[in-house]
Scaffold this motif. Structure first.
Motif, PDB file in Angstrom:
ATOM      1  N   PRO A 279       9.658  13.755   3.699  1.00 22.10           N
ATOM      2  CA  PRO A 279      10.495  14.249   4.803  1.00 22.10           C
ATOM      3  C   PRO A 279      11.985  13.936   4.610  1.00 22.10           C
ATOM      4  O   PRO A 279      12.846  14.751   4.950  1.00 22.10           O
ATOM      5  CB  PRO A 279       9.926  13.525   6.027  1.00 22.10           C
ATOM      6  N   ILE A 280      12.262  12.757   4.053  1.00 20.45           N
ATOM      7  CA  ILE A 280      13.659  12.372   3.821  1.00 20.45           C
ATOM      8  C   ILE A 280      14.295  13.273   2.756  1.00 20.45           C
ATOM      9  O   ILE A 280      15.420  13.765   2.916  1.00 20.45           O
ATOM     10  CB  ILE A 280      13.739  10.885   3.393  1.00 20.45           C
TER      11      ILE A 280
ATOM     12  N   GLU B  71       0.423   6.642  -4.121  1.00 24.46           N
ATOM     13  CA  GLU B  71       1.327   7.799  -4.171  1.00 24.46           C
ATOM     14  C   GLU B  71       1.272   8.634  -2.894  1.00 24.46           C
ATOM     15  O   GLU B  71       2.298   9.093  -2.387  1.00 24.46           O
ATOM     16  CB  GLU B  71       0.962   8.678  -5.373  1.00 24.46           C
ATOM     17  N   GLU B  72       0.105   8.849  -2.371  1.00 22.59           N
ATOM     18  CA  GLU B  72      -0.042   9.675  -1.175  1.00 22.59           C
ATOM     19  C   GLU B  72       0.701   9.064   0.003  1.00 22.59           C
ATOM     20  O   GLU B  72       1.401   9.764   0.752  1.00 22.59           O
ATOM     21  CB  GLU B  72      -1.530   9.835  -0.854  1.00 22.59           C
ATOM     22  N   ASN B  73       0.552   7.743   0.174  1.00 19.16           N
ATOM     23  CA  ASN B  73       1.238   7.059   1.274  1.00 19.16           C
ATOM     24  C   ASN B  73       2.749   7.097   1.088  1.00 19.16           C
ATOM     25  O   ASN B  73       3.510   7.299   2.047  1.00 19.16           O
ATOM     26  CB  ASN B  73       0.765   5.607   1.375  1.00 19.16           C
ATOM     27  N   LEU B  74       3.195   6.921  -0.152  1.00 21.19           N
ATOM     28  CA  LEU B  74       4.633   6.936  -0.430  1.00 21.19           C
ATOM     29  C   LEU B  74       5.218   8.335  -0.185  1.00 21.19           C
ATOM     30  O   LEU B  74       6.325   8.471   0.348  1.00 21.19           O
ATOM     31  CB  LEU B  74       4.876   6.511  -1.878  1.00 21.19           C
ATOM     32  N   SER B  75       4.454   9.371  -0.562  1.00 25.31           N
ATOM     33  CA  SER B  75       4.916  10.754  -0.361  1.00 25.31           C
ATOM     34  C   SER B  75       5.113  11.063   1.112  1.00 25.31           C
ATOM     35  O   SER B  75       6.069  11.755   1.498  1.00 25.31           O
ATOM     36  CB  SER B  75       3.916  11.737  -0.963  1.00 25.31           C
ATOM     37  N   GLN B  76       4.204  10.555   1.949  1.00 23.87           N
ATOM     38  CA  GLN B  76       4.325  10.788   3.384  1.00 23.87           C
ATOM     39  C   GLN B  76       5.612  10.210   3.953  1.00 23.87           C
ATOM     40  O   GLN B  76       6.178  10.758   4.913  1.00 23.87           O
ATOM     41  CB  GLN B  76       3.110  10.197   4.115  1.00 23.87           C
TER      42      GLN B  76
ATOM     43  N   ASN C 243       0.827  -1.215   0.000  1.00 25.22           N
ATOM     44  CA  ASN C 243       0.000   0.000   0.000  1.00 25.22           C
ATOM     45  C   ASN C 243       0.863   1.267   0.000  1.00 25.22           C
ATOM     46  O   ASN C 243       0.531   2.255  -0.643  1.00 25.22           O
ATOM     47  CB  ASN C 243      -0.924  -0.002   1.214  1.00 25.22           C
ATOM     48  N   THR C 244       1.959   1.185   0.714  1.00 25.55           N
ATOM     49  CA  THR C 244       2.857   2.347   0.785  1.00 25.55           C
ATOM     50  C   THR C 244       3.510   2.608  -0.564  1.00 25.55           C
ATOM     51  O   THR C 244       3.617   3.761  -1.007  1.00 25.55           O
ATOM     52  CB  THR C 244       3.934   2.119   1.858  1.00 25.55           C
TER      53      THR C 244
END
Length: 267
Positions: free
Chosen positions: A48-49, A39-44, A34-35
């Motif tokens: 930050p990194i 896309e939204e989950n991956l962006s979160q 899911n991550t």
């Protein structure tokens, strides 16, 4: 409990532990999928990194690469001056042209406003001045807008170039050096043309005129901004002759006194 029952119980316990472990792995895989796929989950997770890396990069690059980049740019500019001039000249030329056009527009508007002031006493005075001097009203207005102003005065001994006295509206570079430079220019021009009893009287320097009034043992150099026309020149010469007669000739050795009187002349 029989041996058979014990085996069944042991098998049940082992299978439940394996089943729980397998379910845990399956849940983690689903979460990871899911991550990665959403896309939204991956962006979160990634943003930050990336932001942290960019912030560190922004801080480190100027400190580590700044000196090298500055040195490289300086070297390229030094060795490519002609190319840089070729590139910048059209841009600067347009800027200068635009500035001149704007200034000419402002100047034209000022002249028109002056001409339209039909009930002004200056208007009548300007008309008489135009008739007797032969200059147009526009030229007279232009001279009024760009009034002559004395910026600096130097009293310099002839021959030696020694500065006897000076005064200025603003601070300037070494006045003794200016006196020596003016004397050198004056002597060079006068010697170059091999004309006896002829003296250099005017030096033009961009927006300034340096009027030179010659006397027997010294000369007075007056730096003038604005319009330097015949009327102003005549008035300036009269003022310098009067000043020399009243103050310099009688107090040639009193530099402090002459300097104080020069301050009154430059106002």
């Amino acid at each position: 409990m029989t041996e058979s029952q014990k085996l069944i119980l042991l098998k049940k316990l082992l299978l439940e532990e394996d089943r729980d472990f397998a379910n845990s792995i399956l849940q983690k895989l689903e979460l990871l999928e899911n991550t990665v796929n959403i896309e939204e989950n991956l962006s979160q997770k990634i943003n930050p990194i990336i932001d942290k890396k960019i912030e560190a990069f922004t801080e480190e690059v100027p400190r580590k690469l700044g000196p090298a980049i500055t040195e490289a740019l300086g070297f390229e500019i030094k060795n490519s001056q002609d190319k840089i001039v070729d590139v910048l000249f059209p841009i600067i030329g347009k800027m200068i042209k635009k500035y001149i056009q704007q200034e000419m527009k402002i100047l034209t508007e000022s002249i028109n406003n002056q001409l339209q002031n039909t009930f002004s006493f200056k208007k009548i005075s300007r008309k008489f001045k135009s008739i007797f001097s032969g200059a147009s009203e526009s030229e007279i207005i232009l001279s009024e807008l760009n009034k002559s102003k004395i910026e600096q005065i130097f009293i310099i001994e002839k021959g030696s170039g020694l500065l006897l006295s000076s005064t200025s509206n603003e601070g300037s570079i070494d006045r003794d050096m200016i006196a020596g430079m003016l004397t050198a220019i004056k002597s060079f021009v006068e010697d170059a043309f091999l004309k006896k009893d002829q003296n250099l009287e005017l030096i033009q320097y961009e927006l300034y005129n340096i009027h030179i009034q010659n006397f027997a043992s010294y000369y007075i150099a007056v730096v003038v901004s604005g319009v330097f026309d015949t009327n102003f020149k005549n008035e300036l010469e009269d003022s310098l002759f009067d000043f020399a007669s009243k103050h310099i000739n009688k107090n040639i050795s009193n530099s402090a006194y002459i300097t104080e009187k020069l301050k009154e002349l430059i106002k």
